[in-house]
Design an enzyme around this catalytic site. Structure first.
Site, PDB file in Angstrom:
ATOM      1  N   GLU A  44       0.726  -1.094   0.094  1.00  0.00           N
ATOM      2  CA  GLU A  44       0.063   0.151   0.027  1.00  0.00           C
ATOM      3  C   GLU A  44       0.728   1.329   0.234  1.00  0.00           C
ATOM      4  OE1 GLU A  44      -2.858   0.042   3.032  1.00  0.00           O
ATOM      5  OE2 GLU A  44      -3.784  -1.711   2.619  1.00  0.00           O
ATOM      6  N   ARG A 101      -4.305   2.113 -24.695  1.00  0.00           N
ATOM      7  CA  ARG A 101      -4.617   0.970 -25.559  1.00  0.00           C
ATOM      8  C   ARG A 101      -5.709   0.146 -25.657  1.00  0.00           C
ATOM      9  NH1 ARG A 101       1.724  -1.006 -26.457  1.00  0.00           N
ATOM     10  NH2 ARG A 101       1.491  -0.629 -24.264  1.00  0.00           N
ATOM     11  N   ASP A 175       1.525   1.625 -38.982  1.00  0.00           N
ATOM     12  CA  ASP A 175       0.029   0.738 -39.116  1.00  0.00           C
ATOM     13  C   ASP A 175      -0.868   1.794 -39.514  1.00  0.00           C
ATOM     14  OD1 ASP A 175      -0.756   2.037 -36.864  1.00  0.00           O
ATOM     15  OD2 ASP A 175       0.151   0.738 -35.426  1.00  0.00           O
ATOM     16  N   LYS A 198      -0.509  -4.075 -42.186  1.00  0.00           N
ATOM     17  CA  LYS A 198      -0.438  -5.448 -41.889  1.00  0.00           C
ATOM     18  C   LYS A 198      -1.604  -6.313 -42.213  1.00  0.00           C
ATOM     19  CE  LYS A 198       0.734  -4.348 -37.745  1.00  0.00           C
ATOM     20  NZ  LYS A 198       1.138  -4.069 -36.188  1.00  0.00           N
ATOM     21  N   THR A 232       6.151  -4.093 -33.278  1.00  0.00           N
ATOM     22  CA  THR A 232       5.636  -3.220 -34.546  1.00  0.00           C
ATOM     23  C   THR A 232       6.619  -2.551 -35.281  1.00  0.00           C
ATOM     24  OG1 THR A 232       3.730  -2.942 -33.187  1.00  0.00           O
ATOM     25  CG2 THR A 232       4.051  -1.431 -35.175  1.00  0.00           C
TER      26      THR A 232
HETATM   27  C1  R5P Z   1      -0.404   0.350 -31.627  1.00  0.00           C
HETATM   28  O1  R5P Z   1      -1.448   0.822 -31.904  1.00  0.00           O
HETATM   29  C2  R5P Z   1       0.662   1.465 -31.059  1.00  0.00           C
HETATM   30  O2  R5P Z   1       0.610   2.668 -31.948  1.00  0.00           O
HETATM   31  C3  R5P Z   1       1.934   0.804 -31.225  1.00  0.00           C
HETATM   32  O3  R5P Z   1       2.470   0.547 -32.626  1.00  0.00           O
HETATM   33  C4  R5P Z   1       2.118  -0.408 -30.457  1.00  0.00           C
HETATM   34  O4  R5P Z   1       1.786  -0.597 -29.187  1.00  0.00           O
HETATM   35  C5  R5P Z   1       3.526  -0.960 -30.174  1.00  0.00           C
HETATM   36  O5  R5P Z   1       3.618  -1.812 -29.574  1.00  0.00           O
HETATM   37  P1  R5P Z   1       4.964  -3.168 -29.628  1.00  0.00           P
HETATM   38  O6  R5P Z   1       6.359  -2.128 -29.671  1.00  0.00           O
HETATM   39  O7  R5P Z   1       4.974  -3.901 -28.604  1.00  0.00           O
HETATM   40  O8  R5P Z   1       4.803  -3.765 -30.824  1.00  0.00           O
END
Ligand code: R5P
Length: 316
Positions: A44, A101, A175, A198, A232
């Protein structure tokens, strides 16, 4: 940015990113108030603010970065202490807003943590929120209190101009979700944009990375809000190289860099990864990873909030 006078304010922070809080305090030429934070044997958190806060305009600087739950609880508990100490206004300055997220139900019986955490922050006593590059702009609407979402784009643009030849640059969104962000940066630089698309054609079949845009022979900069595991980013960089990119670098606002991310970047095809220090980069920056300061942007926004001046003017 201006150096006009600043209304009286109190600044404080939790344990999430003390170097950043100190840099913001230096920008504002204001001290950080002393806050005693203790953790009891059972985990805590206890907080005591060491000076009178009655009637004060208070800014608490605390990212909800790893360990996310501990840092979130510190923030909530500090705000509870401040409300009970009769602070006039509390602004939660959350350079990196974690839990963002999970901003929609991804399936049956799953949560929307971005909304839950927004509710917790308001309920704990925040009158307003100041943050940077929310994962999705609409998360601003999850808060029922005024929320300023700053963009790291001007800081990024400045660093790119200083370190890269902008002539044949291509800004790449890793993305489809990040296209608006990439386009904003590309526009400031007068650069073209490309998108990594992707797709998994069928369940159980490997993902295919299509590139929308002609990257052959171009110097590419991937622009994103978060790097967590690095998957990513590194996959996007490989796809760009396979499509003939001359070199690939990346600018990412929040360097979560968990697990083996640092090693993954080191071993990747990337030339460089630049993150801001919205999350403490101590021990992670070095080699291919460089951190740039976000304190002047946050400090100036805090000064403007304290003075009731426009924050959006920072991005004109
Ligand atoms: C996804 O929508 C976010 O913008 C990042 O691309 C993603 O959270 C990156 O996560 P990681 O580095 O684990 O692939």
């Amino acid at each position: 940015m201006t150096d006009a006078g600043t209304q009286p304010m109190k600044l404080m922070c939790g344990n999430a990113n003390r170097p950043l809080a100190k840099a913001i305090a230096d920008y504002l030429d204001a001290p950080l108030s002393n806050v005693e934070i203790q953790t009891f044997a059972d985990g805590e958190v206890f907080v005591r603010i060491d000076e009178n806060m009655r009637g004060e305009d208070v800014f608490i600087i605390q990212s909800t970065s790893k360990p996310a739950n501990d840092h979130l609880m510190e923030l909530l508990i500090m705000m509870d202490a401040l409300s009970r100490a009769s602070a006039a206004r509390i602004t939660a300055v959350i350079p990196y807003f974690g839990y963002a997220r999970q901003d929609r139900k991804t399936g049956g019986r799953t949560p929307i943590t971005a909304k839950l955490v927004a509710n917790l922050i308001a309920k704990a006593g925040a009158d307003r929120v100041l943050t940077v590059d929310l994962h999705a702009g609409q998360i601003q609407g999850f808060f029922d209190i005024p929320t300023d979402n700053l963009f790291a784009t001007p800081v990024t643009e400045q660093d790119i101009r200083r370190n890269y030849n902008t002539e044949d640059l291509m800004i790449v969104s890793p993305d489809v979700g990040g296209v608006v962000r990439a386009r904003a940066l590309a526009q400031r630089l007068g650069a073209d944009i490309a998108i990594v698309d992707k797709r998994r054609p069928r369940a159980g079949v490997a993902e295919v990375m299509n590139i929308i845009g002609e990257v052959e022979g171009r110097r590419c900069i991937i622009y994103d809000d978060i790097i967590d595991s690095g998957g990513t980013l590194c996959n996007a960089a490989v796809a760009l190289k396979e499509h003939g990119a001359a070199e690939v670098s990346a600018y990412i606002t929040h360097g979560v860099l968990s697990g083996k991310a640092v090693e993954r970047i080191r071993d990747s095809v990337l030339k460089e990864l630049v993150v801001t220090d919205s999350i403490d980069a101590t021990g992670k920056a070095g080699g291919k990873i460089r951190a740039i300061p976000i304190a002047p942007l946050l400090g100036e926004a805090i000064r403007r909030i304290a003075n009731d001046e426009s924050v959006s003017k920072l991005f004109d």
